[in-house]
Scaffold this active site. Sequence first.
Site, PDB file in Angstrom:
ATOM      1  N   ARG A 153      -3.247 -52.749  -2.362  1.00 56.92           N
ATOM      2  CA  ARG A 153      -3.233 -51.629  -3.316  1.00 56.92           C
ATOM      3  C   ARG A 153      -2.502 -50.428  -2.722  1.00 56.92           C
ATOM      4  O   ARG A 153      -2.658 -50.120  -1.539  1.00 56.92           O
ATOM      5  CB  ARG A 153      -4.664 -51.245  -3.711  1.00 56.92           C
ATOM      6  CG  ARG A 153      -5.384 -52.383  -4.420  1.00 56.92           C
ATOM      7  CD  ARG A 153      -6.819 -52.061  -4.725  1.00 56.92           C
ATOM      8  NE  ARG A 153      -6.944 -51.017  -5.740  1.00 56.92           N
ATOM      9  CZ  ARG A 153      -8.111 -50.529  -6.154  1.00 56.92           C
ATOM     10  NH1 ARG A 153      -9.241 -50.986  -5.636  1.00 56.92           N
ATOM     11  NH2 ARG A 153      -8.157 -49.604  -7.080  1.00 56.92           N
ATOM     12  N   GLN A 188      -9.015 -40.427  -8.565  1.00 56.79           N
ATOM     13  CA  GLN A 188      -8.998 -40.643  -7.117  1.00 56.79           C
ATOM     14  C   GLN A 188      -8.001 -39.709  -6.438  1.00 56.79           C
ATOM     15  O   GLN A 188      -8.293 -39.111  -5.402  1.00 56.79           O
ATOM     16  CB  GLN A 188      -8.659 -42.100  -6.805  1.00 56.79           C
ATOM     17  CG  GLN A 188      -9.729 -43.082  -7.242  1.00 56.79           C
ATOM     18  CD  GLN A 188      -9.340 -44.525  -6.974  1.00 56.79           C
ATOM     19  OE1 GLN A 188      -8.255 -44.803  -6.480  1.00 56.79           O
ATOM     20  NE2 GLN A 188     -10.227 -45.447  -7.312  1.00 56.79           N
ATOM     21  N   ASP A 197     -11.516 -48.308 -16.469  1.00 60.36           N
ATOM     22  CA  ASP A 197     -12.150 -49.501 -15.897  1.00 60.36           C
ATOM     23  C   ASP A 197     -12.755 -50.415 -16.962  1.00 60.36           C
ATOM     24  O   ASP A 197     -13.163 -51.537 -16.655  1.00 60.36           O
ATOM     25  CB  ASP A 197     -13.248 -49.096 -14.909  1.00 60.36           C
ATOM     26  CG  ASP A 197     -12.673 -48.550 -13.619  1.00 60.36           C
ATOM     27  OD1 ASP A 197     -11.581 -48.990 -13.227  1.00 60.36           O
ATOM     28  OD2 ASP A 197     -13.314 -47.681 -13.005  1.00 60.36           O
TER      29      ASP A 197
END
Length: 450
Positions: A129, A176, A327
């Site tokens: 990632r 994030q 999500d």
Amino acid sequence: MSGHGPATPMTSHPVTGLKGTAEVPGDKSISHRSMILGALSVGETRIEGLLEGEDVLRTAAAMRAFGAEVTDHGGGSWSVHGVGTGGFAEPEDVVDCGNAGTGVRLIMGAMATTPITATFTGDASLRSRPMGRITEPLSLFGTAAYGRAGGLLPMTLQGAASPVPVRYTTPVPSAQVKSAVLLAGLNAPGETVVIEKEATRDHTERMLSGFGATVAVEETPEGRVITLTGQPELVPQDITVPRDPSSAAFLVCAALITEGSDILVPNIGLNPTRAGLFITLREMGADLTYENEREAGGEPVADLRARFSPDMKGINVPPERAPSMIDEYPILSVVAAFAEGRTMMAGVKELRVKESDRIDAMARGLEANGVTVEEGEDWWAVTGMGPKGVPGGGTAAARLDHRIAMSFLCLGMGAQKPVKVDDAGPIATSFPIFERLMGDLGARLVRENH
């Protein structure tokens, strides 16, 4: 363990009548942030209802590695004796964040403005990632990052010895990225400013304020402007973690697509930056109601009641809603398969760089179970087959991704034939009691014997 050891294949069999009350675990986003902000405070923060999944336990271990005293008192009750803003010690070993994308990115931000060096790694999924989206803004503070080609873990961060405050516009809607910059700004002098063109989940801003930082949020023509005054002394807190809406999503959606179902999922956080899925389901015609609405710890909370909903219709999900439900698109695409008509999900390119390429993973798994899917770089569309219309009978690859695994296990409950997931092991990262809770409601999830 996610990404380690033998795979755990699991098959979900068609059932009727999911019934009962399901107490889902604590919110993952708030659990990570409770640990990190507790570690950056002076004194003891007490946390009740912590999500004890692998991801959060990795963050707890990391906070110990950086010098905080973290104690598990049992039953979801934890305490963190913090070291204060800028007080992190240099870890003696590599910090292994497992599968925790949120954990590693927030921890990088929290240490970025302290003059120490730390090396981060993770499991196979996390090592694939991209971290450049975090290290690029952190470099503006004076932090140096040395990783593999493409900005991949393992990666060593050298914290800024003389950090400067930063003004940063996030290039993609990402809580994030925003949170990493704000946490880095804690140990920089002056004001650190983050500008979001699209609002993302705001737990970090809410919790920073709760811990005593000065945070101002302003809606302007250029977007949402968040201003943090650096070098506060954070004050320890007593935190009760609301229950996780992302975990509740799987139980709610399973009930909507499984004939005869009626379940209650209590104490779910309904922060507006997280509740996009529930709004979307109601627009589709889901029998989903909020009961006992209230506030807890500065966050809106309600009990969710979900019943079998045979009259759901496909819709176009507004792209601007994506940050509030990023999500939840995998499980939404499962519900869409049982609706009438086409459900279009756009503005979701972020899903390409989650634990897996979630658009590709869901498209291939749905097709293997008889569902028609179209996709582009930042969109995909599911053609619904109506209640009980999904054939099932296929195998889906989880790709080390907990949400993919749980989505296809839910699909099997409402399909005509069982649905197999090649590896249910990663579910432990976010929802370790998923299998037991679903079984208590009446699901039939069968592990293959090795």
